[in-house]
Design a protein around this motif. Sequence first.
Motif, PDB file in Angstrom:
ATOM      1  N   SER A 170       0.917  -1.222  -0.061  1.00 54.29           N
ATOM      2  CA  SER A 170      -0.208  -0.025  -0.169  1.00 54.29           C
ATOM      3  C   SER A 170       1.040   1.117   0.067  1.00 54.29           C
ATOM      4  N   ASN A 171       1.967   1.184   0.858  1.00 49.74           N
ATOM      5  CA  ASN A 171       2.695   2.421   0.794  1.00 49.74           C
ATOM      6  C   ASN A 171       3.471   2.630  -0.486  1.00 49.74           C
ATOM      7  N   ALA A 172       4.094   1.519  -1.055  1.00 50.23           N
ATOM      8  CA  ALA A 172       4.804   1.695  -2.482  1.00 50.23           C
ATOM      9  C   ALA A 172       3.779   2.256  -3.590  1.00 50.23           C
ATOM     10  N   LYS A 223       0.980   4.396  -2.717  1.00 50.72           N
ATOM     11  CA  LYS A 223       0.531   5.569  -2.090  1.00 50.72           C
ATOM     12  C   LYS A 223       1.821   6.787  -2.244  1.00 50.72           C
ATOM     13  N   TYR A 224       2.924   6.068  -2.058  1.00 50.63           N
ATOM     14  CA  TYR A 224       4.024   7.123  -2.476  1.00 50.63           C
ATOM     15  C   TYR A 224       4.582   7.163  -3.694  1.00 50.63           C
ATOM     16  N   SER A 225       4.021   6.536  -4.572  1.00 50.07           N
ATOM     17  CA  SER A 225       4.357   6.690  -6.009  1.00 50.07           C
ATOM     18  C   SER A 225       3.206   6.981  -6.920  1.00 50.07           C
ATOM     19  N   THR A 242       9.824  -2.661  -4.683  1.00 51.25           N
ATOM     20  CA  THR A 242      10.500  -1.448  -5.186  1.00 51.25           C
ATOM     21  C   THR A 242       9.505  -0.548  -5.937  1.00 51.25           C
ATOM     22  N   ASP A 243       9.571   0.584  -5.485  1.00 50.91           N
ATOM     23  CA  ASP A 243       8.673   1.585  -6.514  1.00 50.91           C
ATOM     24  C   ASP A 243       9.615   2.589  -6.845  1.00 50.91           C
ATOM     25  N   SER A 244       8.901   3.502  -7.992  1.00 54.70           N
ATOM     26  CA  SER A 244       9.750   4.714  -8.649  1.00 54.70           C
ATOM     27  C   SER A 244       8.886   6.025  -7.923  1.00 54.70           C
ATOM     28  N   TYR A 254       6.396   8.524  13.074  1.00 50.53           N
ATOM     29  CA  TYR A 254       7.252   9.351  12.312  1.00 50.53           C
ATOM     30  C   TYR A 254       6.781   9.490  10.897  1.00 50.53           C
ATOM     31  N   ARG A 255       6.677  10.786  10.372  1.00 49.89           N
ATOM     32  CA  ARG A 255       6.307  10.764   9.081  1.00 49.89           C
ATOM     33  C   ARG A 255       7.404  11.777   8.396  1.00 49.89           C
ATOM     34  N   VAL A 256       7.786  11.680   7.075  1.00 49.45           N
ATOM     35  CA  VAL A 256       8.614  12.679   6.683  1.00 49.45           C
ATOM     36  C   VAL A 256       8.164  13.710   6.165  1.00 49.45           C
ATOM     37  N   GLY A 288       2.251   2.427  10.252  1.00 50.54           N
ATOM     38  CA  GLY A 288       2.303   1.268   9.620  1.00 50.54           C
ATOM     39  C   GLY A 288       3.741   0.475   9.730  1.00 50.54           C
ATOM     40  N   LEU A 289       4.867   1.373   9.361  1.00 47.97           N
ATOM     41  CA  LEU A 289       6.186   0.794   9.430  1.00 47.97           C
ATOM     42  C   LEU A 289       6.766   0.291  10.631  1.00 47.97           C
ATOM     43  N   TYR A 290       6.165   1.185  11.953  1.00 45.86           N
ATOM     44  CA  TYR A 290       6.501   0.776  13.284  1.00 45.86           C
ATOM     45  C   TYR A 290       5.882  -0.695  13.457  1.00 45.86           C
TER      46      TYR A 290
HETATM   47  P1  ADP Z   1       1.926   6.666   7.134  1.00 45.20           P
HETATM   48  O1  ADP Z   1       1.987   5.979   5.665  1.00 45.20           O
HETATM   49  O2  ADP Z   1       0.564   6.351   7.591  1.00 45.20           O
HETATM   50  O3  ADP Z   1       2.758   7.936   7.185  1.00 45.20           O
HETATM   51  P2  ADP Z   1       4.177   4.479   7.621  1.00 45.20           P
HETATM   52  O4  ADP Z   1       4.661   4.011   8.866  1.00 45.20           O
HETATM   53  O5  ADP Z   1       3.692   3.484   6.776  1.00 45.20           O
HETATM   54  O6  ADP Z   1       3.074   5.642   7.806  1.00 45.20           O
HETATM   55  O7  ADP Z   1       5.379   5.326   6.841  1.00 45.20           O
HETATM   56  C1  ADP Z   1       6.086   6.308   7.624  1.00 45.20           C
HETATM   57  C2  ADP Z   1       6.560   7.445   6.626  1.00 45.20           C
HETATM   58  O8  ADP Z   1       7.482   6.817   5.940  1.00 45.20           O
HETATM   59  C3  ADP Z   1       5.561   7.949   5.928  1.00 45.20           C
HETATM   60  O9  ADP Z   1       4.946   8.827   6.409  1.00 45.20           O
HETATM   61  C4  ADP Z   1       6.549   8.210   4.505  1.00 45.20           C
HETATM   62  O10 ADP Z   1       7.254   9.633   4.757  1.00 45.20           O
HETATM   63  C5  ADP Z   1       7.643   7.193   4.627  1.00 45.20           C
HETATM   64  N1  ADP Z   1       7.364   6.236   3.483  1.00 45.20           N
HETATM   65  C6  ADP Z   1       6.822   4.890   3.921  1.00 45.20           C
HETATM   66  N2  ADP Z   1       6.750   4.006   2.799  1.00 45.20           N
HETATM   67  C7  ADP Z   1       7.159   4.952   1.778  1.00 45.20           C
HETATM   68  C8  ADP Z   1       7.615   4.882   0.240  1.00 45.20           C
HETATM   69  N3  ADP Z   1       7.305   3.656  -0.278  1.00 45.20           N
HETATM   70  N4  ADP Z   1       8.107   5.683  -0.525  1.00 45.20           N
HETATM   71  C9  ADP Z   1       8.480   6.983   0.077  1.00 45.20           C
HETATM   72  N5  ADP Z   1       8.340   7.285   1.676  1.00 45.20           N
HETATM   73  C10 ADP Z   1       7.652   6.119   2.283  1.00 45.20           C
END
Ligand code: ADP
Length: 257
Positions: A158-160, A162-164, A186-188, A205-207, A220-222
Amino acid sequence: MLLNAHRIELEGDYKDRILLAIEDVTDRRSIEKRKDDFLSIASHELKTPLTAIKGYIQLIRRLMPDDNKKLNDVVQKSVSQIERLDKLIVELLDVSKIQSGNLDIHHKNFDFDQMVRDTIEHVQFNSDDHTISLKGSTGVVYNGDETHLSQVVGNLVSNAIKYSPSQKQVHVYLSRLKGHIKFSITDSGVGIEQKDQKKVFDRFYRVGAVKEKFAGMGMGLYICEQIIKQHQGMIWVESELGEGSTFSFTLPIKEQQ
Ligand code: ADP
């Protein structure tokens, strides 16, 4: 009363003496405990009505005429929003269980590759504008918690996606190494700067740069890392800002697997 002791290094004439600073952390701990309790109660309370709504939607789906496209679209949109809400609540519950050391891991044998295929199919069903390719295989009947490992795979896929948003191809690779199985995706997409790569596995933590553009709560990643650690595995990311990311995890396997 809860006390924290900090040792303070002394210099010069006082080098051979020890100075301890005692701090009363009772209030801090009790605020943290109250926050954890609130998280647990709130997520449980949210889960009940949501389960009922899910049931009603399923009923509407069954009773609905197949040829009403408008109604079908509305119901499909409701289902994906409910799934989003459901995922959030499950994550809130998981975070509170992890905090209190109660995340239950139930081991059983399952076909790892099949679990990955099923999870991808499920995510793909809700996001038909991305293509997810799957290459390789582990060929392993893995002994672990299938539901939680599927949650890890689902989160990474889902993250791959969402973030591409503008790059529609996502690639999943499976392999078997000596004593381990490996999953990579792997995503681009937007990528992650070096300084943030370790921190993305921290709770909430979120970037900074992507916070406003993409919805999320940073759980999610935690949760993924905690689940992988409970299986004695490792999870990490390799990424380049603006180029894309590869998230990987390995899990140890017993020799007979
Ligand atoms: P969320 O997506 O709800 O913010 P996650 O714990 O899954 O929470 O991800 C933490 C952070 O890591 C995201 O907010 C994002 O900044 C970064 N991130 C996660 N997956 C990706 C990805 N595939 N590409 C770029 N950034 C990512």
